[in-house]
Design an enzyme around this catalytic site. Structure first.
Site, PDB file in Angstrom:
ATOM      1  CD  GLU A 105     109.632 -34.970 -37.862  1.00 30.22           C
ATOM      2  OE1 GLU A 105     110.142 -35.360 -38.939  1.00 30.22           O
ATOM      3  OE2 GLU A 105     110.202 -35.046 -36.757  1.00 30.22           O
ATOM      4  CG  HIS A 179     116.297 -31.730 -35.804  1.00 31.06           C
ATOM      5  ND1 HIS A 179     115.795 -33.000 -35.636  1.00 31.06           N
ATOM      6  CD2 HIS A 179     116.604 -31.300 -34.546  1.00 31.06           C
ATOM      7  CE1 HIS A 179     115.796 -33.322 -34.356  1.00 31.06           C
ATOM      8  NE2 HIS A 179     116.289 -32.300 -33.676  1.00 31.06           N
ATOM      9  CG  ASP A 189     116.118 -33.858 -39.243  1.00 33.12           C
ATOM     10  OD1 ASP A 189     117.142 -33.966 -38.539  1.00 33.12           O
ATOM     11  OD2 ASP A 189     114.982 -33.709 -38.764  1.00 33.12           O
TER      12      ASP A 189
END
Length: 280
Positions: A105, A179, A189
């Protein structure tokens, strides 16, 4: 940055990076992970996202690490364990990427709100570091015209490169996806502000491949350099086979490049189709 992974823990110069552990894991991987999935947090600091992964109110999401805008990294799940970052997902012959991938992330707001008078994040704060682009799968608001996306700082980009290189020393990482590759309708994303072409080249190219980030045109009949990412945009110049270009950005299968003259100096900037550019 000198990242080393020991027993599933990321170390920076022999010291573990900051740990904010999430309980949301699926246990040990059934087989060593071969894929890295890149996400953005759609939020503020890395710590705020890591704290959410650790919160008792969150029972269904986590990631292995969160990378902040300054390049600092927080680890949330041991790299030897499954994190819950992919959700319903497919890639090639794989279904459910959580069991096959490491989730990274990146602290970033993603798609912004606004227009000519400025671009704002979901918290209503103005964002000055903006990339104007159209997501290749369509923007989250359904539009097909350029909107603002928060740019990724260089320190953050380089930290993720170093992280993936460290992962490859331990795990058989062979692919990097977004993603938005594995869940293209649900997710956007890391979005068009993330230079995935350049990132894959840097992260998968090996530690010993140093030097200029230059691609070569491979098209016997020449290649059209266009003013935008698509055949509907005007032709700026016809590039000869063997021309050298410097990748600057990506929008789907199109790459923004700057042409280089015989002395290697930047010349014109435009867009070319990635099929005809050798980036190895």
């Amino acid at each position: 940055m000198a990242y080393v992974i020991k027993n599933g823990i990321l170390n920076d110069n022999s010291d573990p990076v900051r740990q904010i552990k999430s309980r949301n894991t699926g246990g040990a991987f059934p087989a060593p992970p071969k894929i890295v999935v890149i996400h953005f947090t759609a939020g503020g600091s890395a710590a705020s996202s890591a704290n959410w992964f650790a919160s008792r109110d969150n029972t269904n999401s986590s990631a292995h690490v969160v990378v902040d805008r300054d390049g600092s990294i927080i680890q949330c799940v041991n790299f030897n364990e499954v994190a819950w970052h992919a959700g319903k997902s497919n890639w090639r012959d794989l279904v459910g990427l959580n069991r096959h991938s490491i989730g990274i992330e990146i602290a970033n707001w993603g798609a912004l709100r606004g227009g000519a008078n400025g671009w704002y994040n979901a918290a209503g704060q103005k964002v000055d570091n903006v990339v104007m682009a159209v997501h290749r799968n369509g923007n989250p608001d359904g539009s097909r015209t350029p909107i603002g996306w928060e740019a990724y700082p260089a320190a953050q980009f380089e930290a993720v490169v170093a992280l993936v290189r460290a992962l490859r020393e331990v795990y058989p990482i062979a692919e990097i996806v977004g993603h938005d590759d594995i869940a293209p309708v649900r997710k956007s994303d890391p979005g068009p502000a993330w230079d995935m072409v350049r990132f894959r080249q840097r992260a998968l190219g090996g530690r010993d491949q140093d030097g200029a980030n230059v691609g070569v045109v491979r098209s016997p009949g020449g290649l059209n350099l266009r003013s935008g990412p698509g055949t509907n945009f005007a032709v700026v110049q016809l590039l000869a086979d063997g021309s050298k270009v410097m990748p600057m950005g990506v929008n789907g299968s199109w790459i923004e490049v700057t042409t280089l003259d015989a002395a290697g100096r930047p010349n014109k900037t435009g867009w070319v189709h990635s099929h005809y550019v050798d980036l190895d």
